[in-house]
Design an enzyme around this catalytic site. Structure first.
Site, PDB file in Angstrom:
ATOM      1  N   ASP A  49      -1.806   1.260   7.569  1.00  0.00           N
ATOM      2  CA  ASP A  49      -1.932   1.284   6.398  1.00  0.00           C
ATOM      3  C   ASP A  49      -0.526  -0.504   6.353  1.00  0.00           C
ATOM      4  O   ASP A  49      -1.132  -1.175   5.776  1.00  0.00           O
ATOM      5  CB  ASP A  49       0.038   1.708   6.338  1.00  0.00           C
ATOM      6  CG  ASP A  49      -0.755   3.315   6.754  1.00  0.00           C
ATOM      7  OD1 ASP A  49      -0.855   3.743   5.459  1.00  0.00           O
ATOM      8  OD2 ASP A  49      -0.829   3.509   8.137  1.00  0.00           O
ATOM      9  N   ASP A  94       0.797  -1.001   0.428  1.00  0.00           N
ATOM     10  CA  ASP A  94      -0.019   0.011  -0.199  1.00  0.00           C
ATOM     11  C   ASP A  94       0.929   1.079   0.224  1.00  0.00           C
ATOM     12  O   ASP A  94       1.400   1.912   1.082  1.00  0.00           O
ATOM     13  CB  ASP A  94      -1.261  -0.315   1.476  1.00  0.00           C
ATOM     14  CG  ASP A  94      -1.472   1.438   1.252  1.00  0.00           C
ATOM     15  OD1 ASP A  94      -2.327   1.481   0.537  1.00  0.00           O
ATOM     16  OD2 ASP A  94      -1.854   1.849   2.542  1.00  0.00           O
ATOM     17  N   GLU A 145      -0.806  -1.564  -5.221  1.00  0.00           N
ATOM     18  CA  GLU A 145      -2.131  -0.288  -4.684  1.00  0.00           C
ATOM     19  C   GLU A 145      -1.909   0.455  -6.206  1.00  0.00           C
ATOM     20  O   GLU A 145      -1.380   1.716  -6.107  1.00  0.00           O
ATOM     21  CB  GLU A 145      -2.754  -0.049  -3.627  1.00  0.00           C
ATOM     22  CG  GLU A 145      -4.267   0.525  -3.722  1.00  0.00           C
ATOM     23  CD  GLU A 145      -4.378   1.244  -2.552  1.00  0.00           C
ATOM     24  OE1 GLU A 145      -5.038   0.191  -1.603  1.00  0.00           O
ATOM     25  OE2 GLU A 145      -4.255   2.821  -1.389  1.00  0.00           O
TER      26      GLU A 145
END
Length: 183
Positions: free
Chosen positions: A147, A14, A74
């Site tokens: 996260d 991420d 992502e």
């Protein structure tokens, strides 16, 4: 081809310029084991070039330590703040370059695809993602930064995409190679 392998390691990222979430999972047949789940804290006051160099080096270290077969990351999202989107795009690009420099295939997933795949809701919150990830993988103690579970969600999304014929048809874009092949 690795996508039909019985065993594989997936690095999920991420991206972020201050905090980047990551995880590495290992798939053996239909079971998944967590090898690591953490964050890279890059700091908010460092100069951007210094942060990006540090990010590149840390991703290469993670790859050298865990030897993933593929990176799932992502994709940038279109937000209200263009500067934030550009900074996230830099972090994503640096992470992808680090993986590609180590000959790790890279797969990109839209944020809504990741949320849909893991939670069943394309607009899920960080807290919902963390809850489902923890329940799915039997994690008792939540990480200090969500996260980390976001990075795990990216890895799980890729695992689901390559493990199911239906999800393979809907999967992410393969970045390495010509033509942007679908998973």
């Amino acid at each position: 081809m690795t996508q039909f392998a019985k065993e594989r390691r997936i690095l999920g990222i991420d991206p972020g310029t201050n905090i980047l979430g990551y995880s590495v999972i290992e798939q053996r047949n239909k079971s998944v084991e967590i090898l690591t789940m953490d964050v890279l804290v890059l700091g908010s006051k460092e100069e951007m070039n210094t942060k990006m160099k540090s990010l590149f080096d840390k991703i290469v270290e993670i790859i050298d330590c865990y030897h993933p077969d593929m990176l799932a990351i992502e994709a940038p999202f279109f937000g209200k703040n263009v500067q934030t989107m550009l900074k996230l795009g830099r972090a994503q690009g640096v992470a992808m370059a680090a993986a590609l420099s180590q000959e790790v295939d890279v797969f990109e997933y839209a944020p809504s695809r990741i949320k849909q795949s893991v939670v069943g809701l394309g607009s899920a919150t960080k807290e919902q993602i963390a809850g489902v990830v923890m329940k799915t993988l039997h994690i008792e103690t939540p990480p200090k930064k969500l996260d980390a579970t976001d990075g795990m969600a990216v890895a799980l999304c890729h695992y689901y995409s390559v493990s199911s014929p239906i999800n393979r048809a809907l999967g992410g874009t393969k970045v390495k190679g010509l033509g942007g092949d679908k998973v």
